[in-house]
Design an enzyme around this catalytic site. Sequence first.
Site, PDB file in Angstrom:
ATOM      1  N   LEU A  48      31.651  28.378  51.534  1.00 22.96           N
ATOM      2  CA  LEU A  48      32.309  28.922  52.720  1.00 22.96           C
ATOM      3  C   LEU A  48      32.914  30.289  52.422  1.00 22.96           C
ATOM      4  O   LEU A  48      32.831  31.216  53.227  1.00 22.96           O
ATOM      5  CB  LEU A  48      33.387  27.973  53.242  1.00 22.96           C
ATOM      6  CG  LEU A  48      34.051  28.427  54.542  1.00 22.96           C
ATOM      7  CD1 LEU A  48      33.046  28.477  55.680  1.00 22.96           C
ATOM      8  CD2 LEU A  48      35.216  27.524  54.924  1.00 22.96           C
ATOM      9  N   HIS A  81      51.199  46.429  48.369  1.00 24.54           N
ATOM     10  CA  HIS A  81      50.159  45.644  49.034  1.00 24.54           C
ATOM     11  C   HIS A  81      49.217  46.497  49.864  1.00 24.54           C
ATOM     12  O   HIS A  81      48.266  45.990  50.431  1.00 24.54           O
ATOM     13  CB  HIS A  81      50.802  44.555  49.907  1.00 24.54           C
ATOM     14  CG  HIS A  81      51.612  43.592  49.099  1.00 24.54           C
ATOM     15  ND1 HIS A  81      52.970  43.754  48.920  1.00 24.54           N
ATOM     16  CD2 HIS A  81      51.256  42.496  48.389  1.00 24.54           C
ATOM     17  CE1 HIS A  81      53.419  42.772  48.137  1.00 24.54           C
ATOM     18  NE2 HIS A  81      52.397  42.011  47.809  1.00 24.54           N
ATOM     19  N   GLU A 110      48.309  45.580  30.959  1.00 25.56           N
ATOM     20  CA  GLU A 110      47.742  44.226  31.148  1.00 25.56           C
ATOM     21  C   GLU A 110      46.228  44.210  31.350  1.00 25.56           C
ATOM     22  O   GLU A 110      45.694  43.321  32.007  1.00 25.56           O
ATOM     23  CB  GLU A 110      48.457  43.487  32.303  1.00 25.56           C
ATOM     24  CG  GLU A 110      49.960  43.322  32.074  1.00 25.56           C
ATOM     25  CD  GLU A 110      50.685  42.552  33.188  1.00 25.56           C
ATOM     26  OE1 GLU A 110      50.042  41.763  33.904  1.00 25.56           O
ATOM     27  OE2 GLU A 110      51.907  42.748  33.328  1.00 25.56           O
TER      28      GLU A 110
HETATM   29  N1  GLN Z   1      53.572  41.557  35.407  1.00 23.13           N
HETATM   30  C1  GLN Z   1      52.767  41.121  36.512  1.00 23.13           C
HETATM   31  C2  GLN Z   1      51.952  42.276  37.036  1.00 23.13           C
HETATM   32  O1  GLN Z   1      52.417  43.365  37.038  1.00 23.13           O
HETATM   33  C3  GLN Z   1      53.620  40.553  37.614  1.00 23.13           C
HETATM   34  C4  GLN Z   1      52.787  40.058  38.756  1.00 23.13           C
HETATM   35  C5  GLN Z   1      53.553  39.284  39.804  1.00 23.13           C
HETATM   36  O2  GLN Z   1      54.751  39.309  39.849  1.00 23.13           O
HETATM   37  N2  GLN Z   1      52.878  38.594  40.669  1.00 23.13           N
HETATM   38  O3  GLN Z   1      50.849  42.112  37.463  1.00 23.13           O
END
Ligand code: GLN
Length: 768
Positions: free
Chosen positions: A17, A702, A492
């Site tokens: 889906l 966002h 990250e």
């Molecule tokens: N350290 C994470 C990041 O920067 C925190 C993400 C989150 O709070 N959802 O992606």
Amino acid sequence: MLTQNLGYPRIGSQRQLKKACEQYWAGKIDLRELKEVARKIKAENWQTQLDAGIDLIPCNDFSFYDQVLDTSLMLGVIPQRYSSVLSEVKANGEIDLYFAMARGYQKDGLDITAMEMTKWLDTNYHYIVPEFTANQEFHIFNENVFGEYNSAKQQLGQKAKPVLVGPVSYLLLGKEKEQGFERIDLIKKLVPVYVDIINRLKQLGSEWIQLDEPCLALDLSKKEKEAFEFAYRSIANRVSGVKLLVATYFDALLDNTQLAVSLPVNALHIDLVRAPEQLDEVLALIPEGLQLSLGVVDGRNVWKNDYEKSLNLIKKAVEKLGTDRVLVAPSCSLLHSPIDLDLETAIDPEIKNWMAFAKQKLNEVNEIKQIAEGNNGLLQANKKAIEARRSSEKVHKQAVKNRVAAITEADAARTSAFPVRQQLQHERFNLPAFPTTTIGSFPQTDDIRQLRAKFKKGELNVVQYENAIELATIDAIRWQEEIGLDVLVHGEFERNDMVEYFGEQLDGFLFTKNGWVQSYGSRCVKPPVIYGDVSRPKDMTVRWSKFAAAQTDKPMKGMLTGPVTILQWSFVRDDQPREVTTNQIAFAIRDEVVALEQAGIGIIQIDEAAIREGLPLRKAKRPHYLDWAVGAFRITASGVQDKTQIHTHMCYSEFNDIIEHIAAMDADVITIETSRSQMELLQAFAHFEYPNEIGPGVYDIHSPRVPGTEEMASLLAKAADLLPARHLWVNPDCGLKTRKWPETKAALINMVAAAKEAREQISTAEVI
Ligand code: GLN
Ligand code: ZN
């Protein structure tokens, strides 16, 4: 004794889906093809449930996006802003309006925002929040439910049971979009439409109809209780010849028990996994004639049912009610559970034998019923599996248990109080006023994702992979230095997901290949499974933090996920309290914090994005939860020296009711999401006189929109009006991994400029 199911996952065992919807949105398939995918999923789901011997099988539980949005469309609750979409999208009819409401609409010169989304009670499933106006009218706008019933009936005959979101919960889970009315008062206008729908389903041949009223398990006001009485009395007066089942789940009925059992319906479903203790009270109050559906198989977790436990509950009910009045069921819709354990070929067979996904859970329901009716032969295999899990060395690690059992106050307290730490940290890092930083992740470009995918598939060896990640990290550091950020992050790039990354390195976790669960719309998540005592065999992040720190003279922030968030976003053990598991994770993360400190990392952020969403539905249960959740965080944070600065980060906005517990976490710095509320939610911190440092997000991550310097500087000025300037940090709302580099760079350059401006605005006296 009948068996029933409340709802089945609709994404398809191969996420068909999701794929079909995304192709449809991209214009790659047409509506006919999309509907064909849906038809196949439904037919397969119904067959699975038939094969499992379920007597009442849900229909209308399928949804292209969300069942609450389906309800809004069915009832004609369509916000005004979509009226132009309604007239634009003639070709495909209502489905494009439906998707526009879910996802927003930017086409043909229109730019209409999506409806708000929020968590479905205490689950990780998000629904689309109905929007009500003072003059809200209801009518049958979309007729889908009747078609759904007709096709289910063709395949299932009398077993087909339509599912509706109940009228009271539908109102309560929505929102007033203007002032001057209470949405619960709309019940009078809403009920007649439900009456019509129920009567039409009856005419089509429906014998049972399920009305989901999860709000019966929440704290209700007097008025809300009256709305339940009114709604169901009115419905009962105006429909006959069809049986109504009211389904509650996720918590106990408690003070709503009398109300729930006296609703004039034919059956009541209660969740005996979350709240087995409620059975006694329900049985004590249940009136003559009401049937009781016992939710004994956990619809929200992945573990095999303990048949003996379930049978004891059933026995109790049967003694009072007789077999005819008892139904056996999963605790809630299986929407929240992965689909088919048989597809998992890589899970350790010993552990797999303790597990059950949606398909297996239906077999459990059927077997439990058969045993309850005397077929004892089925009990043995289950007993063996339950016993094996109870005593397995894969689950139980004495050293881990001992450590958690021996927790002391001192484990959860820093050496000195915050003012002392703050002084030491300011001397150590010597940062300017309004220090700038980011939340951790930088854009996860296709290149980065491909690197990880290739490494996983074995197309890159460790050296090649790590070299490439190192290059990305160095780039990000150079660039952060260039634009003048004060506290840097490594970006990250080595992480797929903030929970999975840690789960993969901790003992006691396993990962599925296909254990997808719908999170919202076409987005699915594959939560890790915590099956055993959690420990940390080796360093998890030190290698990357150390590497990053060596590339710069600026402070480099270490980056970890907190214990409550790891718990909250995983399938958890059901054989010990959540807080015990959380404390085990807390010690593992604490050891990582200490290892980072020893590697020379002076600033360490422990993300607790999910503390708030773990909040129990019932107010009375919240203090206990907050106690252990805050306690677990403090355990992770308290192994370090005063001069090591602990940050935490939370990406949501309502702090009013939990501010005192947020303060009790005693992080040296907290970064939060504030930009969309224009710093309004800082009020909670100001009012409480929040004692530690705080970084209110100055821009919304966002959306790709780049906020200007002035805009951010004025938000900072607002913040400085509310809180002592020397406590303020400057950062975005959250991590930047979903963004693209160009907008990220532009926004952060402006953010640094805004911080400079703020520094010039305040006198030095204010920041010392
Ligand atoms: N350290 C994470 C990041 O920067 C925190 C993400 C989150 O709070 N959802 O992606
Ligand atoms: Zn966040």
